[in-house]
Design an enzyme around this catalytic site. Structure first.
Site, PDB file in Angstrom:
ATOM      1  N   CYS A 108      20.075  30.791   8.440  1.00 50.03           N
ATOM      2  CA  CYS A 108      20.307  32.191   8.056  1.00 50.03           C
ATOM      3  C   CYS A 108      20.447  33.131   9.254  1.00 50.03           C
ATOM      4  O   CYS A 108      20.798  34.295   9.089  1.00 50.03           O
ATOM      5  CB  CYS A 108      19.212  32.662   7.117  1.00 50.03           C
ATOM      6  SG  CYS A 108      19.060  31.636   5.659  1.00 50.03           S
ATOM      7  N   HIS A 232      18.790  40.240   7.363  1.00 47.96           N
ATOM      8  CA  HIS A 232      19.091  39.087   6.515  1.00 47.96           C
ATOM      9  C   HIS A 232      18.447  39.322   5.152  1.00 47.96           C
ATOM     10  O   HIS A 232      17.323  39.810   5.058  1.00 47.96           O
ATOM     11  CB  HIS A 232      18.542  37.810   7.164  1.00 47.96           C
ATOM     12  CG  HIS A 232      18.592  36.636   6.251  1.00 47.96           C
ATOM     13  ND1 HIS A 232      19.724  36.292   5.563  1.00 47.96           N
ATOM     14  CD2 HIS A 232      17.638  35.735   5.885  1.00 47.96           C
ATOM     15  CE1 HIS A 232      19.473  35.231   4.816  1.00 47.96           C
ATOM     16  NE2 HIS A 232      18.210  34.875   4.991  1.00 47.96           N
ATOM     17  N   ASN A 262      20.121  35.316  -1.696  1.00 41.15           N
ATOM     18  CA  ASN A 262      20.129  34.898  -0.288  1.00 41.15           C
ATOM     19  C   ASN A 262      21.374  34.057  -0.033  1.00 41.15           C
ATOM     20  O   ASN A 262      21.475  32.930  -0.508  1.00 41.15           O
ATOM     21  CB  ASN A 262      18.864  34.097   0.011  1.00 41.15           C
ATOM     22  CG  ASN A 262      18.791  33.632   1.460  1.00 41.15           C
ATOM     23  OD1 ASN A 262      19.774  33.686   2.204  1.00 41.15           O
ATOM     24  ND2 ASN A 262      17.620  33.163   1.867  1.00 41.15           N
TER      25      ASN A 262
HETATM   26  N1  COA Z   1       9.267  31.800 -11.309  1.00 39.31           N
HETATM   27  C1  COA Z   1       8.071  32.026 -11.885  1.00 39.31           C
HETATM   28  N2  COA Z   1       6.898  31.721 -11.282  1.00 39.31           N
HETATM   29  C2  COA Z   1       6.970  31.172 -10.064  1.00 39.31           C
HETATM   30  C3  COA Z   1       8.183  30.899  -9.415  1.00 39.31           C
HETATM   31  C4  COA Z   1       9.377  31.239 -10.098  1.00 39.31           C
HETATM   32  N3  COA Z   1      10.596  31.044  -9.559  1.00 39.31           N
HETATM   33  N4  COA Z   1       7.916  30.345  -8.198  1.00 39.31           N
HETATM   34  C5  COA Z   1       6.590  30.275  -8.101  1.00 39.31           C
HETATM   35  N5  COA Z   1       6.010  30.766  -9.230  1.00 39.31           N
HETATM   36  C6  COA Z   1       4.585  30.910  -9.521  1.00 39.31           C
HETATM   37  C7  COA Z   1       3.714  29.967  -8.706  1.00 39.31           C
HETATM   38  O1  COA Z   1       3.584  28.726  -9.341  1.00 39.31           O
HETATM   39  C8  COA Z   1       2.433  30.735  -8.636  1.00 39.31           C
HETATM   40  O2  COA Z   1       1.740  30.563  -9.843  1.00 39.31           O
HETATM   41  P1  COA Z   1       0.125  30.462  -9.864  1.00 39.31           P
HETATM   42  O3  COA Z   1      -0.347  31.792  -9.336  1.00 39.31           O
HETATM   43  O4  COA Z   1      -0.176  30.210 -11.287  1.00 39.31           O
HETATM   44  O5  COA Z   1      -0.200  29.322  -8.951  1.00 39.31           O
HETATM   45  C9  COA Z   1       2.863  32.193  -8.575  1.00 39.31           C
HETATM   46  O6  COA Z   1       4.185  32.223  -9.127  1.00 39.31           O
HETATM   47  C10 COA Z   1       2.875  32.740  -7.179  1.00 39.31           C
HETATM   48  O7  COA Z   1       3.585  31.826  -6.348  1.00 39.31           O
HETATM   49  P2  COA Z   1       3.737  32.063  -4.802  1.00 39.31           P
HETATM   50  O8  COA Z   1       4.400  30.873  -4.194  1.00 39.31           O
HETATM   51  O9  COA Z   1       2.405  32.522  -4.280  1.00 39.31           O
HETATM   52  O10 COA Z   1       4.748  33.293  -4.820  1.00 39.31           O
HETATM   53  P3  COA Z   1       5.168  34.200  -3.626  1.00 39.31           P
HETATM   54  O11 COA Z   1       4.786  35.578  -3.913  1.00 39.31           O
HETATM   55  O12 COA Z   1       4.796  33.607  -2.291  1.00 39.31           O
HETATM   56  O13 COA Z   1       6.744  34.117  -3.732  1.00 39.31           O
HETATM   57  C11 COA Z   1       8.659  33.147  -2.672  1.00 39.31           C
HETATM   58  C12 COA Z   1       7.425  32.902  -3.532  1.00 39.31           C
HETATM   59  C13 COA Z   1       9.363  31.847  -2.430  1.00 39.31           C
HETATM   60  C14 COA Z   1       9.575  34.097  -3.432  1.00 39.31           C
HETATM   61  C15 COA Z   1       8.216  33.805  -1.360  1.00 39.31           C
HETATM   62  O14 COA Z   1       7.173  33.061  -0.787  1.00 39.31           O
HETATM   63  C16 COA Z   1       9.337  33.917  -0.381  1.00 39.31           C
HETATM   64  O15 COA Z   1      10.300  34.629  -0.594  1.00 39.31           O
HETATM   65  N6  COA Z   1       9.217  33.244   0.792  1.00 39.31           N
HETATM   66  C17 COA Z   1      10.197  33.310   1.825  1.00 39.31           C
HETATM   67  C18 COA Z   1      11.393  32.564   1.390  1.00 39.31           C
HETATM   68  C19 COA Z   1      12.568  32.820   2.245  1.00 39.31           C
HETATM   69  O16 COA Z   1      12.781  33.877   2.721  1.00 39.31           O
HETATM   70  N7  COA Z   1      13.388  31.782   2.411  1.00 39.31           N
HETATM   71  C20 COA Z   1      14.612  31.859   3.075  1.00 39.31           C
HETATM   72  C21 COA Z   1      14.464  31.873   4.540  1.00 39.31           C
HETATM   73  S1  COA Z   1      16.013  32.203   5.232  1.00 39.31           S
END
Ligand code: COA
Length: 307
Positions: A108, A232, A262
């Site tokens: 990215c 980004h 993204n």
């Molecule tokens: N839909 C619904 N629930 C979801 C889910 C989805 N797509 N993905 C995860 N969950 C749930 C999890 O199971 C968790 O449930 P629990 O509390 O019962 O265990 C809860 O939602 C929270 O999950 P978590 O992983 O803590 O969420 P988060 O706030 O960290 O968000 C991302 C997850 C992936 C959106 C976030 O971490 C993120 O954006 N990270 C960076 C990713 C990124 O930028 N990648 C590209 C790099 S270029």
């Protein structure tokens, strides 16, 4: 030595996939995706080549130059159509370019890595470099995996950079790579994207803020001087956290991830195009362009628009 952006272009697939549509097949919801990522819908379809060609044609038209005026093509992509030949050569052929062409993979951060590379080429004798960021991420998504499916999408953006002895748009760059973090976000051959989302989130904020601060220092300005941040587009909360740490209000950040998700290498030029369309890009203004991605890689640049 100066390099100016003389034209920009974009392309996105027609097919819109909303959060509600994803919720039909995945254990997720519009409310969760919107709240945790800021993404409302995304575009799915095309290939790096097909989208790249469209964005490049748009950029050439915008710059008022033809294929014969381009000395070098760099395609930033994480998702080339084939392992070899490079997708850049296929795009060059389609556009009628007669110049070197290569792919560049910095995930990215790819678009900003390509802009940095183009600057070096202009510094050493090239007159105009076409830089494209084009992605077909959807091909490498496991559509039963809600972790990745809600985030990634397809699209392309392009710019033409021109050597100019008198004016310079690119004031400072800070790029980096940390291969020790390679396993945080991967896609194997014939596999799917996989990610430790929480850890990527933490590190993304850190490297964006760090590289942005260094680039501002190198340019001799502070974040108060910035009219825009063009980041980004991965997650609205990453953008908010980075802006907060850099003391920049969200009003100065360009956000298009609500519509496009993204799109990796395409996301910064897609965001630029949106800012320009909304009259947010004015001559003489400073902007920070900043990306991060798998690798991990990162790249921040301070720009001052000369037109
Ligand atoms: N839909 C619904 N629930 C979801 C889910 C989805 N797509 N993905 C995860 N969950 C749930 C999890 O199971 C968790 O449930 P629990 O509390 O019962 O265990 C809860 O939602 C929270 O999950 P978590 O992983 O803590 O969420 P988060 O706030 O960290 O968000 C991302 C997850 C992936 C959106 C976030 O971490 C993120 O954006 N990270 C960076 C990713 C990124 O930028 N990648 C590209 C790099 S270029």
């Amino acid at each position: 030595m100066g390099a100016r952006f003389i034209g920009w272009g974009t392309a996105v697939p027609e097919r819109v996939v909303t959060n509600d549509e994803l919720s039909l097949t995945l254990d997720t919801s519009d409310a969760w995706i919107t709240e945790r990522t800021g993404i409302r819908e995304r575009r799915i379809g095309g290939t790096a080549k097909s989208l790249g060609v469209l964005a490049a044609r748009d950029a050439l038209n915008d710059a008022g130059v033809g294929p014969e005026d381009i000395d070098f093509l760099i395609l930033a992509t994480t998702t080339p159509d084939r392992i070899t030949p490079s997708t850049a050569t296929l795009i060059a052929h389609e556009l009628g370019l007669q110049c070197p062409a290569m792919d560049l993979n910095a995930a990215c951060s790819g678009f900003m890595y390509a802009v940095r590379t183009a600057y070096g080429l202009l510094e050493t004798g090239n007159k105009r470099v076409l830089v494209i960021g084009a992605e077909n991420l959807s091909r490498w998504v496991d559509w039963t995996d809600r972790n990745m499916a809600v985030l990634l999408a397809d699209g392309a953006g392009a710019t033409v950079l021109e050597y100019d002895p008198t004016e310079n748009d690119l004031l400072a760059f800070v790029l980096g790579a940390e291969g020790a973090d390679a396993d945080l976000l991967t896609c194997e051959h014939e596999g799917y994207f996989q990610m430790d989302g929480k850890e990527v989130f933490r590190r993304a904020v850190r490297v964006v803020v760090d590289s942005a601060q260094k680039a501002l220092d190198m340019a001799g300005i502070t974040s108060d001087d910035l009219s825009l941040i063009i980041p980004h587009q991965a997650n609205i909360r990453i953008i908010q956290a980075a802006c907060q740490r850099l003391n920049v209000e969200m009003e100065r950040a360009v956000v298009v991830l609500d519509r496009y998700g993204n799109t990796s290498s395409a996301s910064i030029p897609l965001a630029f195009a949106d800012a320009r369309q909304n009259d947010r890009v004015q001559k003489g203004d400073y902007a920070l362009l900043t990306g991060f991605g798998a690798g991990m890689t990162w790249a921040s640049a301070v720009v001052r628009w000369s037109r």
